[in-house]
Design a protein around this motif. Sequence first.
Motif, PDB file in Angstrom:
ATOM      1  N   SER A  62       0.752  -1.077   0.078  1.00 44.36           N
ATOM      2  CA  SER A  62       0.031   0.290  -0.119  1.00 44.36           C
ATOM      3  C   SER A  62       0.840   1.220  -0.018  1.00 44.36           C
ATOM      4  CB  SER A  62      -0.793  -0.070   1.219  1.00 44.36           C
ATOM      5  OG  SER A  62      -0.148  -0.156   2.481  1.00 44.36           O
ATOM      6  N   PRO A  63       0.045   2.246  -0.303  1.00 50.64           N
ATOM      7  CA  PRO A  63       1.095   3.832  -0.373  1.00 50.64           C
ATOM      8  C   PRO A  63       1.881   3.910   1.065  1.00 50.64           C
ATOM      9  CG  PRO A  63      -0.980   4.126  -1.274  1.00 50.64           C
ATOM     10  CD  PRO A  63      -1.063   2.698  -0.946  1.00 50.64           C
ATOM     11  N   ASP A 102       2.002   6.990  -3.485  1.00 52.05           N
ATOM     12  CA  ASP A 102       0.386   7.399  -3.573  1.00 52.05           C
ATOM     13  C   ASP A 102       0.131   7.945  -4.742  1.00 52.05           C
ATOM     14  OD1 ASP A 102      -2.114   8.182  -3.226  1.00 52.05           O
ATOM     15  OD2 ASP A 102      -1.907   9.519  -1.401  1.00 52.05           O
ATOM     16  N   ARG A 103      -0.156   6.908  -5.596  1.00 50.66           N
ATOM     17  CA  ARG A 103      -0.438   7.523  -7.234  1.00 50.66           C
ATOM     18  C   ARG A 103      -1.741   8.143  -7.373  1.00 50.66           C
ATOM     19  NH1 ARG A 103       2.309   4.796 -10.741  1.00 50.66           N
ATOM     20  NH2 ARG A 103       0.834   4.738 -12.617  1.00 50.66           N
ATOM     21  N   SER A 104      -2.498   8.546  -6.290  1.00 52.53           N
ATOM     22  CA  SER A 104      -3.778   9.353  -6.333  1.00 52.53           C
ATOM     23  C   SER A 104      -3.353  10.705  -6.086  1.00 52.53           C
ATOM     24  CB  SER A 104      -4.619   9.041  -5.363  1.00 52.53           C
ATOM     25  OG  SER A 104      -4.157   8.900  -3.982  1.00 52.53           O
TER      26      SER A 104
END
Length: 379
Positions: A23-24, A70-72
Amino acid sequence: MKEKRWVAIASSIKAAIRGGELSPGARIPSESDMAMQWNVSRMTVHQALSELQREGWVVRKPKIGTVVADRSAQPDTKIGLVFTGFIELPQGGYLAGIESSLTDGYQFIHYNTNADTQEEAKCLVAAASECSAIICYPISAPENTPLLKKIAASMPLIFVDRIPQGIDADVVMSDNFGSMVMGLRHLHALGHGRIAFFMEDQTTLSSVTDRYAGYQQFMRQEAGVPDPERWVRRIAWDVPWERYYEQVEANLIDLLSAPERGRVTAIACQQYALLAMVLEVCVNLGVSVPGELALLSFYDLDARVQPLARNTHRLIQRSVEMGAIAADRIRRRLIEGELTAQSVCLTAELIPADVRHHSPAAQEFIAARLSSAAKSSIS
């Protein structure tokens, strides 16, 4: 066609991120641990992680390591790092300084030119289209000068270590001229007046021409040698390693075969690859360093890589500091807008030769080499 190992490693990490296993913010294992896990070299792992970082899957944080991005919420500001390699020194030092100085809000995209003119052009075009600014370690090929000028006129571009001819842009580099003069003054103070200069024949590189100019000025104005060119030896750099060795060996034998009153007592090397080769030739010929011959060189490698280098006088570039200055300059250009191009030059650190006895291991190394040396090569 069999998949490359670094591609397989990168694909595996991507799959773990997509599947939620990572996960991020999750920390990626170290390069050493992954190399053992995958039974590959650290260089292979480094290539995989560099590509993942370039694509925005991971980020590298000082004192923490590599973590899942965090690709968002990817940073808007992308910095292109156009280098000939990301592991070799001193480039590794420049990168360490850059990446430790530009942290939050910036994403690095790595472009490896492999010291190839056409590949550099492709990397520059890609970086100009994908990034907000570029930090470049140029190969200074004249063919790419028009492209670099065009980029410098349209976006922040800063050079590290060298600057191609005819370009008005920011550069952070060693004071190659002044540092060479400083090193030669040190040799002169030790009693050396007949000093040769070994250089690679790359006249498009500002670092090469500046070091050569420093040698010429010192020898003429301070050492009182009216024709120092007679002691300059140019080595073709784009040849197989065996041929490189042969050139250095032939030139060294020629210099040391001169009558004693005209024989050089010291050699200044333009860069560390030449120093390493001169040391190798000296061992094979039975020439003691620093006893019979003093050596001075710009040097970017750890002395442990070449044990005999500890007995040479070394000019060490402040590479991490140079990278940090380049990063700060890029930050200012992005925040403050157009700024007048600046040239920042840092004097190298002079490390005098360690003339104490070698360690037992080094003594064994030297004894083994000298036992088979062709001492009769110098008559």
